[in-house]
Design an enzyme around this catalytic site. Sequence first.
Site, PDB file in Angstrom:
ATOM      1  N   LYS A 143      17.858  19.660  10.047  1.00 55.73           N
ATOM      2  CA  LYS A 143      17.786  19.922  11.680  1.00 55.73           C
ATOM      3  C   LYS A 143      18.965  20.288  12.114  1.00 55.73           C
ATOM      4  CE  LYS A 143      21.006  16.346  12.400  1.00 55.73           C
ATOM      5  NZ  LYS A 143      22.515  16.588  12.729  1.00 55.73           N
ATOM      6  N   PRO A 178      22.722  23.012   2.763  1.00 52.43           N
ATOM      7  CA  PRO A 178      24.342  22.624   2.798  1.00 52.43           C
ATOM      8  C   PRO A 178      24.553  21.066   2.837  1.00 52.43           C
ATOM      9  CG  PRO A 178      24.283  24.326   4.247  1.00 52.43           C
ATOM     10  CD  PRO A 178      22.552  24.051   4.329  1.00 52.43           C
ATOM     11  N   VAL A 179      25.486  20.851   1.965  1.00 54.53           N
ATOM     12  CA  VAL A 179      25.948  19.404   1.882  1.00 54.53           C
ATOM     13  C   VAL A 179      26.977  18.740   2.841  1.00 54.53           C
ATOM     14  CG1 VAL A 179      26.676  17.703  -0.017  1.00 54.53           C
ATOM     15  CG2 VAL A 179      24.995  18.997  -0.502  1.00 54.53           C
ATOM     16  N   GLY A 180      26.866  17.969   3.431  1.00 51.92           N
ATOM     17  CA  GLY A 180      28.075  17.163   4.193  1.00 51.92           C
ATOM     18  C   GLY A 180      28.325  18.421   5.448  1.00 51.92           C
ATOM     19  N   ALA A 181      27.171  18.684   6.176  1.00 55.90           N
ATOM     20  CA  ALA A 181      27.220  19.925   6.966  1.00 55.90           C
ATOM     21  C   ALA A 181      26.760  19.873   8.551  1.00 55.90           C
ATOM     22  CB  ALA A 181      26.224  21.154   6.363  1.00 55.90           C
ATOM     23  N   GLY A 182      26.301  18.626   8.776  1.00 55.09           N
ATOM     24  CA  GLY A 182      25.755  18.377  10.100  1.00 55.09           C
ATOM     25  C   GLY A 182      24.379  18.726  10.012  1.00 55.09           C
ATOM     26  N   LEU A 183      23.556  18.764   9.202  1.00 57.76           N
ATOM     27  CA  LEU A 183      22.358  19.639   9.134  1.00 57.76           C
ATOM     28  C   LEU A 183      21.147  18.294   8.759  1.00 57.76           C
ATOM     29  CD1 LEU A 183      23.116  22.843   7.499  1.00 57.76           C
ATOM     30  CD2 LEU A 183      22.746  22.438  10.113  1.00 57.76           C
ATOM     31  N   ALA A 184      21.624  17.029   8.501  1.00 56.86           N
ATOM     32  CA  ALA A 184      20.937  15.942   7.822  1.00 56.86           C
ATOM     33  C   ALA A 184      20.219  16.291   6.508  1.00 56.86           C
ATOM     34  CB  ALA A 184      19.736  15.821   8.927  1.00 56.86           C
ATOM     35  N   GLY A 200      20.873  14.935   3.856  1.00 50.24           N
ATOM     36  CA  GLY A 200      20.492  13.457   2.764  1.00 50.24           C
ATOM     37  C   GLY A 200      19.740  12.719   3.395  1.00 50.24           C
ATOM     38  N   ASP A 239      19.721   9.440  11.062  1.00 49.64           N
ATOM     39  CA  ASP A 239      18.822  10.580  11.312  1.00 49.64           C
ATOM     40  C   ASP A 239      17.717  10.427  10.546  1.00 49.64           C
ATOM     41  OD1 ASP A 239      20.948  11.722  12.907  1.00 49.64           O
ATOM     42  OD2 ASP A 239      21.735  12.839  11.192  1.00 49.64           O
TER      43      ASP A 239
HETATM   44  O1  C5P Z   1      23.805   6.154  10.232  1.00 49.01           O
HETATM   45  P1  C5P Z   1      24.321   6.740   9.423  1.00 49.01           P
HETATM   46  O2  C5P Z   1      24.948   6.363   8.026  1.00 49.01           O
HETATM   47  O3  C5P Z   1      24.118   8.306   9.041  1.00 49.01           O
HETATM   48  O4  C5P Z   1      25.903   6.999  10.266  1.00 49.01           O
HETATM   49  C1  C5P Z   1      27.078   7.411   9.363  1.00 49.01           C
HETATM   50  C2  C5P Z   1      28.263   7.022  10.409  1.00 49.01           C
HETATM   51  O5  C5P Z   1      28.349   7.717  11.701  1.00 49.01           O
HETATM   52  C3  C5P Z   1      28.115   5.574  10.743  1.00 49.01           C
HETATM   53  O6  C5P Z   1      28.846   4.897   9.793  1.00 49.01           O
HETATM   54  C4  C5P Z   1      29.246   5.502  12.125  1.00 49.01           C
HETATM   55  O7  C5P Z   1      30.374   5.290  11.810  1.00 49.01           O
HETATM   56  C5  C5P Z   1      28.555   7.024  12.586  1.00 49.01           C
HETATM   57  N1  C5P Z   1      27.546   6.844  13.759  1.00 49.01           N
HETATM   58  C6  C5P Z   1      27.905   6.069  14.966  1.00 49.01           C
HETATM   59  N2  C5P Z   1      26.818   6.263  15.929  1.00 49.01           N
HETATM   60  C7  C5P Z   1      25.604   6.737  15.679  1.00 49.01           C
HETATM   61  C8  C5P Z   1      25.560   7.301  14.406  1.00 49.01           C
HETATM   62  C9  C5P Z   1      26.386   7.181  13.487  1.00 49.01           C
HETATM   63  O8  C5P Z   1      29.053   5.655  15.169  1.00 49.01           O
HETATM   64  N3  C5P Z   1      24.662   6.606  16.367  1.00 49.01           N
END
Ligand code: C5P
Length: 314
Positions: free
Chosen positions: A11, A94-100, A102, A136
């Site tokens: 995404k 890509p991993v750790g990318a902000g693209l969901a 995982g 996500d």
């Molecule tokens: O839910 P997820 O594990 O993807 O979120 C990773 C981290 O991002 C959370 O531990 C939190 O620190 C931060 N987060 C947040 N508010 C959100 C989503 C994520 O602070 N709505």
Amino acid sequence: MHTVTIEAPAKINLTLDVIGKRSDGYHELETVMHQVNLYDRIILEARPAGIELATNSSQIPLDQENLVYKAALVILKKYQPGAGVKIYIEKNIPVGAGLAGGSTDAAAVLAGINYLYDCRLSRQQLLEMAAAIGSDVAFCLSGQYYQPRPGVLLGQGVTAVARGRGELLESLPARFIPYILIVKPDFELSTAQVYSELDLESVEQFPDTKSFLQVWNKGDIINISVYMANVLESVSIRKKPEIGIIKSRLMETGALNALMSGSGPSVFAIFSDEEAACRAYRVFKKDYREVYLTSSYSRSEAVASKRNPINYGD
Ligand code: C5P
């Protein structure tokens, strides 16, 4: 059916606004998420016991750390105790990318195990499990929809406004964005760290989500770019200025607009024509390993397969 193959699309966040910090430590969001045609492929195989992971990637863990493992554990323990699964992850996102990447794999595993073992869980039950796995995952699951033929699950390509932690979804009408270029620099960012460094007082540009939605609902794909904004961008650019440089360079190549996705570090750009998009792809490919010229995720097979929706039990 003892195996199932599932497409798990990435995404991008077309807007991302943070309304405030919550008492549970998470942030209250309002974000428009859109699935793109860059996807992992997940293959599940029924096993009498245990959860086994395999992948073509050297960058993802193959133990309980992987969201996919958590997803399999949660659904099997509750609805198919005693049964196991082998999970193969063909990693393309890509991993750790902000693209969901995982989150979408975890969502695919929930939908896939529901199908593989004919658990007949309702979409609501699956969405609740998804939300407990990660912020996500519910959005990604909402795109898991069609069974074009036995043993294959495809998404329908969704766009939604996500609120709350990201799990409260309002789906939006389908729109096709034909040219999306994604550039992932050679480093990762921790989502938790980016959120923890966000100071809403110092954010200069908040998205105008209302205007974005008006334009989206009209189907005006060119003008959505005017309203694309992400409040996490300034935090990530402060940590890694290269993100800002990629964004400026994408604008110089003729993009309608460019924006960081999620907490980064990927930056995506929207183009109005193929030629400009291909030119930009070639320019960035010289400097970056992970560059993708893509579009919205959409499956033509999905239309035909409406006759075969996944049996969600609702
Ligand atoms: O839910 P997820 O594990 O993807 O979120 C990773 C981290 O991002 C959370 O531990 C939190 O620190 C931060 N987060 C947040 N508010 C959100 C989503 C994520 O602070 N709505």
